[in-house]
Structures are given as structure tokens and as C-alpha cells.
Design an enzyme around this catalytic site. Structure first.
Site, PDB file in Angstrom:
ATOM      1  CD  GLU A 191      -0.053   7.391   5.340  1.00 12.91           C
ATOM      2  OE1 GLU A 191       1.011   7.322   5.984  1.00 12.91           O
ATOM      3  OE2 GLU A 191      -0.645   6.384   4.897  1.00 12.91           O
ATOM      4  CB  CYS A 243      -8.613   5.897  -0.828  1.00 12.69           C
ATOM      5  SG  CYS A 243      -6.993   6.089  -0.029  1.00 12.69           S
ATOM      6  CG  HIS A 253      -4.878   5.983   3.398  1.00 10.44           C
ATOM      7  ND1 HIS A 253      -4.339   5.362   2.295  1.00 10.44           N
ATOM      8  CD2 HIS A 253      -3.817   6.379   4.154  1.00 10.44           C
ATOM      9  CE1 HIS A 253      -3.023   5.364   2.387  1.00 10.44           C
ATOM     10  NE2 HIS A 253      -2.682   5.990   3.498  1.00 10.44           N
ATOM     11  CG  ASP A 266      -1.894   1.199   1.176  1.00 11.97           C
ATOM     12  OD1 ASP A 266      -2.721   1.236   0.239  1.00 11.97           O
ATOM     13  OD2 ASP A 266      -1.829   2.080   2.042  1.00 11.97           O
ATOM     14  CB  SER A 267       0.262   4.703  -1.111  1.00 15.53           C
ATOM     15  OG  SER A 267      -0.987   4.949  -0.486  1.00 15.53           O
ATOM     16  CB  CYS A 308      -2.401   1.241  -3.029  1.00  9.79           C
ATOM     17  SG  CYS A 308      -2.321   2.942  -3.671  1.00  9.79           S
TER      18      CYS A 308
END
Length: 271
Positions: free
Chosen positions: A151, A184, A186, A9-10, A72
Site C-alpha cells: 500500500e 491476498c 496485494h 478490495d481493501s 479481497c
């Protein structure tokens, strides 16, 4: 088959997929790599996302993984077909499973999608949805402020609510979708806020559960499931700050902190 499943994943978002994999496949070992140093991928050019994705893939291939999960959405949109062509192990992305889950839930066939700029500009979700049902109406919205917020570990509170509320206003004003895809990985980390903002009448879909189900099905078909009896030892790698990664991982994976702490290893990158 006693080999680990690789997850890339990013950043920390793929932990939402890893969590579902741990829940649905409790005997399997995971090796997770989050490129938190270079996150987010959404605003980056396609060529850069492809390069970074292959760097993560090559790292995990050295760990002798038996399957790759691209957790991702941006990397899935830009690299999935290439990865499937060039790798000799099964490769699963998160877009198709998310699209299928949304279609199952939607009653009026009006589906919203939120994601990074890269994912939204790729039109991967509208294409996936319309390939299944051409009559579906899709409203997609790029949300560039959400990934950096996650993040940073801002997952709740007034600041998080303000950012989400301002971001989702265009979708709220249209007020006709009955299903929203979190495009996404996230975004499930702030799912409760998203649900509050978008309204209880909207089904909020995360692709993690469907992705894990697809992983289980494909590994079963290919006879790659681990059949022994063990407590698996998972490894989590990050290219960025360990403290933020550890904090979010320990919360999201719902495992003793010492397990995550002992497994997280930093990777030094110069680019």
C-alpha cells in the site's frame, strides 16, 4: 447487458484481479473501489470487515452493477455467503478460484498459503482445498507486513526483498510445498520477489486469472455479457491517497496513465 462489473478490495490489491478482468473481458466496463483509507483488513475484527465490506457494496450498488467481485481474500472469507444470500446479483470471491488453480498445479498435494491474519485465521483456504481433496496437506502463514508495504508503493528493491525474505522463512524451512497460493490480492504486486524468495521449484498461484474466468463463465451462463462494440470506460475509486493509488494502478493495469487518472475519484470517509 450494458451494466458495469463491480470490484471491491481493501486497497490496491484488487487491481490484480481487475487487470485479469480487463484482459479476459475487454468489452466489459469495470467500477473498482479500493478502501485504501482503512487498509489493511487482515488485522481487523470480523464485524468491522463485514461493516466495511457492506459500505463498499452499497456504494457500488448505486452504480447499477450487474455482478460483484469481492477481490479481497479477508472480505471473501468473512462476507461471501452473506452477500450471496442478500444480493440479487451474482457475487464472486477469490478463494475458491485460487484453491482450484492450486490443486491443478500441485504434483505432491502439499500446498502453502500466505495471507493476512484474518484470512489465515478463518481457515478459508484449507477448508476450500480439503473440500476438493481431503488428502491435501496445507501449510498456511499469516504475513502482516506485506500489505502495508504494498500500500505504500514499495514493490521492489532491497527493502521489499528483506521484508518478503524474513516473512517467508517459516515456509522455506519446511521446504516441501510445491505450490504456494497468494492468499491476498496485494501479493501479486510483489510476485517476482515472492517467487525469488520461495524458490523456482514452487508454483506461485494468483487467483486473479481463475476469478476472471469464473466471472466470464457465470455472466455467459446468465446472458449478462456485453455483446456490442465499444471501448469501455472504467471507473476507479479509492477512499485514501490518490497519488499512491494512481501510481500503482497505472503500472499494474498497463493502460495509459491518463485513463486511470481521469477515472480515479476520491471518496471522503469519516470512520
Amino acid at each position: 447487458m450494458d451494466q458495469p462489473i463491480g470490484v471491491i478490495d481493501s486497497g490496491v490489491g484488487g487491481l490484480t484481479v481487475a487487470s485479469e478482468l480487463l484482459r479476459q473481458l475487454p468489452k466489459e466496463q469495470l467500477i473498482y473501489l479500493g478502501d485504501t483509507l482503512r487498509c489493511p483488513y487482515g488485522p481487523r475484527p470480523k464485524e468491522e470487515v463485514v461493516q466495511f465490506t457492506w459500505e463498499m457494496v452499497n456504494f457500488l450498488l448505486q452504480k447499477n452493477i450487474k455482478m460483484l467481485v469481492v477481490a479481497c481474500n479477508t472480505a471473501t472469507a468473512f462476507t461471501l455467503e452473506q452477500l450471496r444470500l442478500e444480493l440479487d446479483i451474482p457475487v464472486i470471491g477469490v478463494i475458491q478460484p485460487g484453491a482450484r488453480a492450486a490443486i491443478k498445479m500441485s504434483q505432491n498435494m502439499r500446498i502453502g498459503v500466505i495471507g493476512t491474519e484474518g484470512t489465515i485465521n478463518s481457515k478459508a483456504y484449507p477448508n476450500a482445498l480439503k473440500n476438493i481433496n481431503s488428502k491435501i496437506l496445507v501449510n498456511d502463514l499469516a504475513c502482516p507486513r506485506l500489505v502495508p508495504m504494498v500500500e505504500e508503493g514499495i514493490l521492489s528493491g532491497p527493502e521489499a526483498y528483506k521484508v518478503v525474505n524474513e516473512t517467508l522463512q517459516p515456509l522455506k524451512e519446511q521446504n516441501h510445498i510445491d505450490t504456494l497460493i497468494l492468499g491476498c490480492t496485494h501479493y501479486p504486486l510483489i510476485r517476482e520477489i515472492i517467487q525469488e524468495v520461495i524458490g523456482e521449484h514452487v508454483n506461485v498461484i494468483s487467483s486473479g486469472e481463475e476469478t476472471a474466468r469464473e466471472v466470464s463463465t457465470i455472466m455467459g451462463y446468465n446472458k449478462k455479457l456485453y455483446s456490442g462494440d465499444r471501448i469501455p470506460k472504467h471507473q476507479f475509486f479509492t477512499t485514501g491517497r490518490l497519488d499512491v493509488f494512481k501510481r500503482i494502478a497505472s503500472q499494474w493495469l498497463d493502460q495509459p496513465f491518463k485513463v486511470v487518472e481521469n477515472a480515479v475519484i476520491g471518496i471522503n470517509k469519516t470512520n
